[in-house]
Design an enzyme around this catalytic site. Structure first.
Site, PDB file in Angstrom:
ATOM      1  CB  SER A  11      -0.948  -0.043   1.201  1.00  0.00           C
ATOM      2  OG  SER A  11      -1.980   0.882   1.053  1.00  0.00           O
TER       3      SER A  11
ATOM      4  CG  HIS B 228      -5.562  -2.499   0.410  1.00  0.00           C
ATOM      5  ND1 HIS B 228      -4.862  -2.149  -0.718  1.00  0.00           N
ATOM      6  CD2 HIS B 228      -5.076  -1.737   1.407  1.00  0.00           C
ATOM      7  CE1 HIS B 228      -3.982  -1.204  -0.410  1.00  0.00           C
ATOM      8  NE2 HIS B 228      -4.095  -0.932   0.875  1.00  0.00           N
TER       9      HIS B 228
ATOM     10  CG  ASP C 209      -6.525  -3.342  -3.237  1.00  0.00           C
ATOM     11  OD1 ASP C 209      -7.255  -2.546  -2.601  1.00  0.00           O
ATOM     12  OD2 ASP C 209      -5.286  -3.340  -3.165  1.00  0.00           O
TER      13      ASP C 209
END
Ligand SMILES: *[C@@H]1O[C@H](CO)[C@@H](O)[C@H](O)[C@H]1NC(C)=O
Ligand SMILES: *[C@@H]1O[C@H](CO)[C@@H](O)[C@H](O)[C@H]1NC(C)=O
Ligand SMILES: *[C@@H]1O[C@H](CO)[C@@H](O)[C@H](O)[C@H]1NC(C)=O
Ligand SMILES: *[C@@H]1O[C@H](CO)[C@@H](O)[C@H](O)[C@H]1NC(C)=O
Ligand SMILES: *[C@@H]1O[C@H](CO)[C@@H](O)[C@H](O)[C@H]1NC(C)=O
Ligand SMILES: *[C@@H]1O[C@H](CO)[C@@H](O)[C@H](O)[C@H]1NC(C)=O
Length: 503
Positions: A186, A438, A399
């Protein structure tokens, strides 16, 4: 008990002479010092031996054990900016593997500290994290207007952390790290890509999971589902959106040859929510009917962020993705903060009711005002590839926060510039995981316990990964190197990796 320090120093020099391969420690932990990187000055440094350091709870980059470390805490500042950037550099007292590992953050936190550091030192790395001088709680209202803090957050602090970490490793162990690796997902993935783009010498290998590159676009696009809901007036419940999502998975499940509840390549899924208008679904114990309006909202979220003329501004979310807080009030916090603090520069503003056209304007403002600095999507990785660096990325097809298509958009631009897929394969490989959320989660097979392992094999032994094993939720898959995708081989248990091939 831990032997007194003096004994270690003596043992260190003895083992160096007698065994050759053992690593001597030249400077005792509490005496470690650093030279601040160019442009920075030292506020303070403290180095303390700590024993049986552990981390409770799930970890990310390998299992956490109970380790003895030299914990070096450094604070730096820049000119007269008044910033105080914290760096935590952990040096294992025993069993250093000769490698340095930089670890990244998430959202508006520049580092995760013990969540990633303890497993890194357990595996034998010397490792570091930084807070970039902005608070770890992610309160951007206190730093959005500081040029220095923004620069720290976007690219500088984790580069400086790398310089410090390598220097401290050398001072402590008496030799430079043989290899250096980045680990992050991320925001941590974006940081890794920033290192490759801006400081190509820093890392031999970079693991950049679900990277938040294209930041200027994706963070505004994360508000798109809410803007669609705001536009529609009465919001569609997450349960109804989920029921439509389930219908899309059902519709497209067989595209890869197996009814496993996962879509191997969701791009091929042509599901239109209008096809199930009138269908009754169960939500929270009640039966409710999918309406035209529900279908319109779901389709708009799935098909991406578009302007009035239907031009695609940023990618949507793939079938099989759980729509979560970004699709319902109060929205996804990082995107709320970005719009409120960075774009509108007014932390007390209520930005809960932005509608579609207003969001389009904000996107253009974000791209023109912030793209160059924050985007981290420069496809020119030539300096990094020429120094022999390798980048490994995996990204979940499910995600909900960072569209997987943003990673593929970037990959394509790298391929175009590098002169084709084969050339790109030499330094940058992407793996797209069905049903993965995610940085983890979702209904599909889950992330490897150690995402660095295949990268280390690639960097140190020249064995480039063709597939990476993901398992969890009762299933396993050897995830294919993009653009290959999984297809059921036609026989064998559909839950087992061995029953699937890359085509
Ligand atoms: C660390 O753990 C070991 C094994 O449990 C124990 O023997 C030792 O006393 C601990 N050391 C400290 C400093 O707590
Ligand atoms: C080092 O400086 C930071 C930032 O000013 C401060 O918060 C911290 O308490 C200092 N640490 C020591 C050991 O003086
Ligand atoms: C930046 O914003 C903070 C909080 O809103 C404020 O305290 C500070 O004075 C501002 N600084 C500048 C340079 O505008
Ligand atoms: C969608 O499917 C998931 C997984 O099977 C299930 O947990 C969830 O309840 C379903 N949602 C709806 C609204 O049916
Ligand atoms: C389900 O229906 C009952 C009775 O009509 C209602 O009171 C309740 O609020 C409904 N629950 C949801 C989540 O809509
Ligand atoms: C298929 O594999 C899964 C996961 O290993 C296992 O739970 C399941 O029992 C297997 N099914 C059959 C029919 O063997």
């Amino acid at each position: 008990m831990h032997p007194p320090l003096g004994i270690y120093v003596v043992l260190g020099s003895l083992t160096q002479t007698c065994l050759g391969f053992s690593v001597p420690r030249t400077t005792p932990c509490p005496s470690l010092t650093v030279t601040p990187p160019d442009g920075a000055s030292l506020i303070n440094i403290t180095a303390t031996e700590r024993y049986n350091v552990t981390y409770d709870g799930p970890t990310f980059n390998g299992p956490a054990g109970s380790v003895d470390i030299c914990d070096v805490e450094v604070f730096l500042t820049h000119g007269d900016a008044g910033d105080a950037v914290r760096f935590a550099i952990y040096l294992p007292l025993k069993g250093w593997n000769g490698r340095w590992q930089g670890t990244g953050g998430g959202g508006f936190a520049a580092g995760e500290f013990d969540f990633e550091l303890v497993s890194a030192v357990t595996s034998g790395y010397s490792a570091g994290a930084t807070d970039a001088g902005v608070n770890l709680a992610g309160d951007t209202d206190v730093w959005y207007n500081s040029t220095q803090l923004v620069e720290n957050f976007v690219h500088l602090s984790f580069h400086e952390m790398t310089v410090l970490g390598k220097e401290l490793s050398e001072n402590f162990y008496g030799k430079k790290p043989e290899y250096s690796y980045w680990f992050g997902c991320s925001t941590g993935g974006r940081q890794g890509m920033s290192e490759a783009q801006r400081y190509p010498e820093d890392y031999d290998g970079i693991f950049a999971g679900a990277p938040a590159i294209n930041w200027d676009k994706l963070v505004v696009a994360d508000y798109w589902p809410l803007a669609v809901q705001n536009q529609a007036g009465e919001p569609v419940s997450l349960c109804k959106l989920g029921a439509i999502g389930n219908a899309s998975v059902h519709d497209c499940d067989l595209l890869d040859g197996a009814a496993d509840g996962l879509i191997s390549n969701p791009v091929k899924c042509g599901f239109d929510a209008k096809s199930i208008v009138g269908r009754e679904v169960k939500c929270d114990g009640n039966t409710t009917t999918i309406t035209e309006q529900d279908a319109t909202v779901w389709n708009k979220i799935r098909n991406g962020f578009k302007d009035e003329d239907g031009k695609l501004l940023w990618y949507g979310l793939e079938p099989g993705t759980d729509l979560l807080d970004q699709a319902i009030q109060p929205g996804f916090l990082v995107s709320i903060q970005w719009i409120r603090d960075f774009l509108l520069r007014n932390p007390s503003l209520d930005v809960s009711d932005i509608k579609e056209n207003e969001l389009v304007d904000l996107l253009h403002q974000s791209v023109s005002g912030f793209g160059d600095l924050w985007g981290t999507d420069n496809p020119d990785l030539s300096a990094y590839s020429e120094r022999g660096g390798k980048i490994l990325t995996w990204h979940g097809w499910a995600d909900n926060l960072i569209s997987p298509l943003g990673t593929l958009d970037y990959w394509q631009r790298v391929v175009d510039l590098a002169g084709g897929e084969e050339k790109t394969d030499e330094f940058y490989r992407v793996f797209m995981a069905p049903g993965l959320g995610h940085c983890g989660g979702g209904p599909g097979p889950q992330i490897p316990a150690d995402s660095l392992a295949p990268l280390v094999e690639w960097v140190e032994n020249g064995k480039a990964p063709e597939t990476i094993l993901f398992s969890g939720n009762g299933q396993s898959r050897n995830i294919c190197k993009f653009p290959k995708e999984l297809e059921y081989s036609g026989s064998g248990n559909i839950s087992d990796a061995a029953s699937w091939k890359c085509v």
